[in-house]
Write a protein that holds these residues in place. Structure first.
Motif, PDB file in Angstrom:
ATOM      1  N   ALA A 187      51.597  63.091  55.083  1.00  0.00           N
ATOM      2  CA  ALA A 187      50.450  62.976  55.985  1.00  0.00           C
ATOM      3  C   ALA A 187      50.321  64.210  56.860  1.00  0.00           C
ATOM      4  CB  ALA A 187      50.589  61.724  56.854  1.00  0.00           C
ATOM      5  N   ALA A 188      51.457  64.701  57.375  1.00  0.00           N
ATOM      6  CA  ALA A 188      51.421  65.882  58.235  1.00  0.00           C
ATOM      7  C   ALA A 188      50.906  67.097  57.471  1.00  0.00           C
ATOM      8  CB  ALA A 188      52.813  66.150  58.799  1.00  0.00           C
ATOM      9  N   LYS A 189      51.331  67.245  56.231  1.00  0.00           N
ATOM     10  CA  LYS A 189      50.887  68.389  55.422  1.00  0.00           C
ATOM     11  C   LYS A 189      49.385  68.361  55.202  1.00  0.00           C
ATOM     12  CE  LYS A 189      51.572  70.568  50.897  1.00  0.00           C
ATOM     13  NZ  LYS A 189      52.304  70.483  49.594  1.00  0.00           N
ATOM     14  N   LEU A 190      48.828  67.181  55.002  1.00  0.00           N
ATOM     15  CA  LEU A 190      47.398  67.070  54.716  1.00  0.00           C
ATOM     16  C   LEU A 190      46.547  67.212  55.974  1.00  0.00           C
ATOM     17  CD1 LEU A 190      45.066  66.472  52.764  1.00  0.00           C
ATOM     18  CD2 LEU A 190      45.465  64.031  53.173  1.00  0.00           C
ATOM     19  N   PHE A 191      46.936  66.550  57.054  1.00  0.00           N
ATOM     20  CA  PHE A 191      46.052  66.428  58.216  1.00  0.00           C
ATOM     21  C   PHE A 191      46.340  67.411  59.349  1.00  0.00           C
ATOM     22  CE2 PHE A 191      45.903  62.037  56.427  1.00  0.00           C
ATOM     23  CZ  PHE A 191      44.566  62.078  56.040  1.00  0.00           C
ATOM     24  N   LEU A 192      47.554  67.935  59.442  1.00  0.00           N
ATOM     25  CA  LEU A 192      47.898  68.812  60.560  1.00  0.00           C
ATOM     26  C   LEU A 192      47.971  70.259  60.096  1.00  0.00           C
ATOM     27  CD1 LEU A 192      50.695  66.658  62.259  1.00  0.00           C
ATOM     28  CD2 LEU A 192      48.244  66.702  62.787  1.00  0.00           C
ATOM     29  N   ARG A 193      47.815  71.149  61.035  1.00  0.00           N
ATOM     30  CA  ARG A 193      47.940  72.578  60.768  1.00  0.00           C
ATOM     31  C   ARG A 193      49.014  73.109  61.709  1.00  0.00           C
ATOM     32  NH1 ARG A 193      45.656  70.773  57.260  1.00  0.00           N
ATOM     33  NH2 ARG A 193      43.693  71.405  56.236  1.00  0.00           N
TER      34      ARG A 193
END
Length: 567
Positions: A187-193
């Motif tokens: 989830a972090a890889k997809l939604f966060l930068r």
């Protein structure tokens, strides 16, 4: 486990406008779609332009919302779909609500001291129920659509590959859930930068979501709930600390239920039955209000009666309602004239009733969640869909390779009698956790049919959904248009906590003073809530108008024009 049949809801036949010449409508001159995101509305219009009907368009809208509005809904969640099939002159309610895993237990979220552990019921793998939306989309395509599922999913698949722009609503809710999303590497890889919320306008792509939709398009629901994908999904949840099995997924099915029908002030309302609490609560409130000529009252006096009706309906919600396949809810009693008369008799015309004086359940912050869209096509088919992952970004858990977040709908069960969930709602044993059970919901997709026009409406908003739909229905019955209804200010009471929540412009200072003099605790805040989407069909000339909630400026879109491609 013994399963109970739902009692007969109301002795009313399905709406048959054509049987009454005085009410025979002109066919809609245009199709209309109102949704919470312009990408989704355009996807639905694209499918209509390719020859699809409202049900095909609903698949396109739903799948696209799951991509561009992951804070509110998606393939890892569920939905209620209210349909009017014009060619068969009938309505049907499709229950694609999530189910508890078979290993779930009544006290699974209580600690050693018997206290509710909200962290487990809200965040991570244990919080997730078995998703229903993929099965719902497949069911909609096979039974009611005109196009193959692959064609209806094509706009969402293309957009997932090409990318969409990260918007203000995405950013607002991602900031709220950022720290929890960091716990899930996928989830972090997809939604966060860089571990932070992306800047508005960032181009977002989700090729894994596209691949999941391609599996669904090629294999239907079996591609999601059985085989390699299901094994990977169940294994990923267990590795994250959950209890899903392949059997949980393989056993999931949607259920077609009879909608609830209400008659009020010359209008027919078709709405959600259990496991939604929305329709029953609507019926209770409207039947209580039938005893008053409320349109002629001043704003404070009228609002007092609405608040007292809300208070009593939410008290009954807490006590009686749950999954109709598990509990025998007294629906016929709760929507009866006699019961409403008894409730009405307990309302003082000028004094608030303290909630603790109503016998019931012994006694969080509210966040908008969920998504709703409304559709009318040129054949007169109607679609009202409310879909959700529960709290913003659901459980914040993503199984690697799937491209979607899992819901945290297990928190919608009554974790313990009298303990509020994330929306401040309390419940009792009727909504207790049980293996395979569907949690009680407030989602209230609805149709309003009158002599002169038909409306499709609904909204997200957690516990406030039901009262928002109530106020929207009243606006429409009093002649307001689609956009004015979507924009109208809102107030809410849900039995516990015993306060009137109101948007800043819902009451004037004088009206607040009048309500407080009656004994109401009015909390008028600066925050707004909800995201109502309305489509209105005028029977006289066939005109169609749409209304999208202005509370998220420039995000939602209502249109009744030719299909367009959003850039």
């Amino acid at each position: 486990m013994i399963r109970f049949l739902l009692p007969v809801l109301l002795a009313l036949s399905p709406l048959t406008l054509a049987d009454d010449p005085a009410r025979s409508p002109a066919d809609p001159a245009q199709a209309g779609i109102a949704s919470a995101n312009a990408y989704a509305t355009d996807a639905g219009m694209e499918v209509l332009a390719k020859g699809g009907n409202a049900f095909d368009a609903a698949i396109a809208v739903s799948a696209t919302l799951g991509l561009v509005e992951p804070e509110s809904s998606g393939l890892g969640g569920g939905a209620f779909m209210l349909l009017r099939v014009a060619g068969e002159d009938r309505e049907v309610f499709i229950d694609a609500r999530e189910r508890a895993p078979l290993a779930a237990s009544r006290d699974m979220f209580l600690d050693a001291d018997g206290k509710a552990n909200r962290e487990l019921s809200v965040n991570g793998a244990l919080a997730a129920g078995i998703p229903g939306l993929p099965a719902g989309l497949d069911h909609l395509a096979k039974k009611y659509g005109r196009l193959p599922l692959s064609q209806s999913l094509a706009p969402a698949i293309r957009l997932a590959h090409e990318g969409w722009r990260f918007g203000p609503k995405n950013a607002a809710f991602l900031g709220y859930r950022r720290d929890v999303l960091r716990r899930s590497p996928a989830a972090a890889k997809l939604f966060l930068r860089g571990g932070e919320v992306p800047a508005e306008g960032t181009l977002m792509r989700n090729k894994e979501y596209a691949r999941t939709l391609e599996i669904l398009a090629a294999q239907g629901a079996d591609g999601f709930y059985k085989g390699d994908f299901a094994r990977r999904l169940a294994r990923g949840v267990r590795e994250a600390g959950g209890i899903w099995t392949e059997q949980d997924l393989a056993q999931y099915t949607v259920v077609e239920r009879e909608p609830l029908r209400i008659r009020h002030r010359g209008f027919d309302i078709v709405t959600a039955p259990p496991p939604s609490s929305g329709g029953v609560a609507l019926a209770t409130m409207l039947k209580v209000l039938e005893g008053y000529d409320y349109p002629r009252l001043g704003k404070a006096e009228r609002s007092h009666l609405f608040i007292e009706a809300m208070r009593r309906a939410y008290r009954d919600r807490a006590l009686y309602l749950g999954d109709p396949d598990f509990v025998q809810a007294p629906v016929d009693m709760l929507v009866s004239d006699a019961y409403a008369a008894g409730l009405r008799a307990s309302i003082h015309p000028a004094r608030a009733t303290p909630s603790d004086l109503l016998p019931g359940v012994d006694a969080a912050p509210l966040r908008p969640d969920t998504s709703h869209f409304s559709i009318i096509d040129t054949e007169g088919n109607l679609v009202a869909v409310t879909q959700t992952v529960n709290l913003p970004y659901g459980s914040a858990l993503m199984v690697p390779g799937t491209g979607f977040l899992l819901n945290n709908e297990m928190d919608d069960f009554s974790v313990k009698p009298g303990v509020p969930n994330a929306f401040g709602l309390v419940g009792d044993d009727a909504n207790a956790i049980a293996p395979g059970k569907r949690p009680l919901s407030s989602m209230t997709p609805s149709f309003l049919v009158g002599p002169e026009r038909t409306a499709v409406l609904g909204t997200p908003g957690g516990s406030r959904i039901i009262t928002m739909v109530l106020l929207g229905l009243v606006e429409l019955m009093q002649g307001e248009g689609a956009q004015a209804t979507a924009a109208a200010p809102r107030f809410h009471h849900q039995y516990l906590p015993d306060v009137v929540q109101a948007e800043a412009d819902a009451f004037t200072p004088e009206q607040i003073a009048a309500l407080e003099a009656m004994g109401h605790d009015v909390q008028a805040g600066e925050r707004t809530w909800g995201n109502m989407q309305v489509v209105l069909w005028n029977h006289h000339d066939g005109g169609v108008e749409t209304g999208t909630d202005p509370r998220w400026k420039g995000v939602g879109k209502g249109t009744s024009t030719e299909a367009s491609v959003y850039r």
